[in-house]
Design an enzyme around this catalytic site. Structure first.
Site, short mmCIF file in Angstrom:
data_model
loop_
_atom_site.label_atom_id
_atom_site.label_comp_id
_atom_site.label_asym_id
_atom_site.label_seq_id
_atom_site.Cartn_x
_atom_site.Cartn_y
_atom_site.Cartn_z
N CYS A 163 27.69 11.87 92.30
CA CYS A 163 27.68 11.92 93.76
C CYS A 163 26.53 11.14 94.38
O CYS A 163 26.44 11.03 95.60
CB CYS A 163 27.65 13.37 94.23
N HIS A 303 21.71 16.27 101.39
CA HIS A 303 22.87 16.25 100.50
C HIS A 303 23.73 17.49 100.76
O HIS A 303 24.95 17.38 100.88
CB HIS A 303 22.40 16.23 99.05
N GLU A 314 17.43 22.18 97.50
CA GLU A 314 17.07 20.99 98.28
C GLU A 314 16.11 21.35 99.41
O GLU A 314 15.15 20.62 99.68
CB GLU A 314 18.33 20.33 98.84
N LYS A 335 28.13 16.79 105.74
CA LYS A 335 29.24 17.24 104.89
C LYS A 335 29.94 18.45 105.49
O LYS A 335 31.07 18.77 105.09
CB LYS A 335 28.74 17.57 103.48
N HIS A 340 32.82 16.69 101.01
CA HIS A 340 32.01 15.95 100.04
C HIS A 340 32.82 14.83 99.44
O HIS A 340 33.77 15.07 98.69
CB HIS A 340 31.53 16.91 98.95
N PHE A 401 25.88 15.17 89.60
CA PHE A 401 25.93 15.82 88.29
C PHE A 401 25.24 14.91 87.27
O PHE A 401 25.41 13.70 87.28
CB PHE A 401 27.37 16.05 87.85
#
Length: 416
Positions: A163, A303, A314, A335, A340, A401
């Site tokens: 991502c 994010h 985060e 998002k 996403h 990931f």
């Protein structure tokens, strides 16, 4: 090193099929969530996603061209064409050997792969695969097709960092131009992962929201009742250009790229570091690259995917870097509107950040009804509606990931 500016952009998103509509959707807090139309969702735990609305590739290309490529490549070509048109770049008058493409996709042609394998499984065991099968599934086909269509012979490749892929691509493009290796690079990312395999696989990981009673409010970063991310699809394209090159051809400049930083969590294949260590290092690196301080950042596009651990880790990194009492910093999670877009997330969020800087408007975070008790309520998360403010610097985070972290900083363009 050379200055790098942004001279064109294109967006194909769940809340708008072009740059203007995307920006209107962001400003107005529009949700792209709705029930899946790509396949029968009845047996799936998650029955919704943030799909493109009213998009037909045949509005942009002929049927013969469209059938040779997966949807993620169709999306890429459409967004890139808008960005090129927006930049008013006439390639016939420019050096095509100095114009490149650095594109991104985390999943590539997953829809094509799924369709071909299922058809084979339903057949008599004789392999009757489409002759376009292999190149349709490869991630790098997208950058190849973009360069072929426009005759661009410069740097050409795809980045893959889950991502974080398209932010990685943008940072790479930024570096190659400031090093003098290119005059212009088309960069960004595309993703078309709303498929049975993708939805089923993320369901098995318990990563997706199952808020089937209310798809439009399912993507809810920072909310106490968030239960996973919402899958999105689409593409975002940016034209990065050497400043002198842009000025020479009379280009309109949206913003300037100030810096980029990348890091690794080195912690877990899917989970973020619980204290946000990698996120902190990536943001810190971006600030150092831009030669600015944390207090110079006016807007942070997080994010923030709407997962329990991810949002909190985060924010821990953000508070460590910016300080818990930094009220001048506006934060938002776009998002919440787009879902996403996986490998394309960084591209459309970079575009959101550029438009925020240019227009002095912070897009909102929507769907937060009950702020998570672990979150410092003094943070300005821009909840519910947009906020007007002077924005000189904006930061955009994307994490993938594997522990991949990428942070981009853009700044307001001022004529010399």
């Amino acid at each position: 090193m050379k200055r790098v500016v942004i001279t064109g952009m294109g967006a194909l998103t769940p809340i708008g099929n072009n740059l203007s509509d995307y920006w209107q959707g962001l400003k107005n807090g529009k949700s792209g969530g709705d029930f899946i139309t790509r396949f029968d969702y009845e047996k799936f735990k998650t029955k919704f996603a943030c799909e493109l609305k009213n998009f037909d590739p045949l509005d942009h290309m002929d049927r013969k061209e469209a059938r040779k490529m997966d949807a993620f490549c169709q999306y890429a070509l459409v967004a890139c064409q808008e960005a090129i048109d927006d930049s008013k770049a006439d390639f016939d008058k420019l050096n095509r050997n100095r114009i490149g493409v650095i594109w991104a996709s985390g999943n590539g042609g997953i829809g094509t792969f799924e369709d071909e394998v299922l058809q084979y499984g339903e057949g008599d065991g004789t392999p009757r695969y489409n002759p376009f099968f292999i190149h349709k599934i490869l991630c790098d086909t997208s950058s190849g097709l973009i360069s072929i269509k426009h005759g661009l012979r410069g740097i050409n490749y795809n980045t893959i960092s889950a991502c974080a892929s398209s932010t990685t691509a943008i940072i790479d493009a930024f570096n190659y131009i400031r090093w003098g290796k290119a005059d212009m690079i088309i960069t960004g990312g595309s993703e078309a992962a709303i498929t049975k395999a993708s939805i089923g696989g993320f369901n098995a990981m318990k990563a997706l929201s199952t808020r089937n009673e209310s798809p439009a409010t399912a993507s809810r970063p920072f909310d106490a009742d968030r239960d996973g991310f919402v899958m999105g699809e689409g593409a975002g394209a940016l034209i990065l250009e050497d400043y002198d090159h842009a000025i020479q051809r009379g280009a309109t400049i949206y913003a300037e790229v100030a810096g980029g930083g990348m890091s690794a969590d080195a912690y877990h294949i899917t989970a973020t570091h619980p204290e946000g260590l990698g996120a902190y290092l990536g943001m810190e690196s971006a600030l150092e690259d831009a030669e600015i301080k944390p207090e110079d950042i006016d807007y942070l596009n997080m994010h923030a995917t709407s997962t329990g651990l991810g949002d909190i880790s985060e924010l821990k990194a953000v508070e460590k870097l910016f300080g818990p009492g930094n009220h001048q910093l506006n934060i938002s999670a776009t998002k919440s509107m787009t879902g996403h877009l996986l490998g394309a997330a960084g591209a459309i969020e970079a575009i959101a950040s550029v438009l925020a800087v240019k227009n002095n408007i912070v897009p909102p975070t929507i769907n937060v009804e009950n702020l998570d008790g672990e979150i410092n309520d003094s943070l300005n998360l821009t909840l519910g509606s947009r906020q007007e403010k002077s924005i000189q610097f904006a930061m955009s985070n994307t994490f993938g990931f594997g522990g991949h972290n990428a942070t981009l900083i853009v700044k307001k363009y001022h004529e010399d």
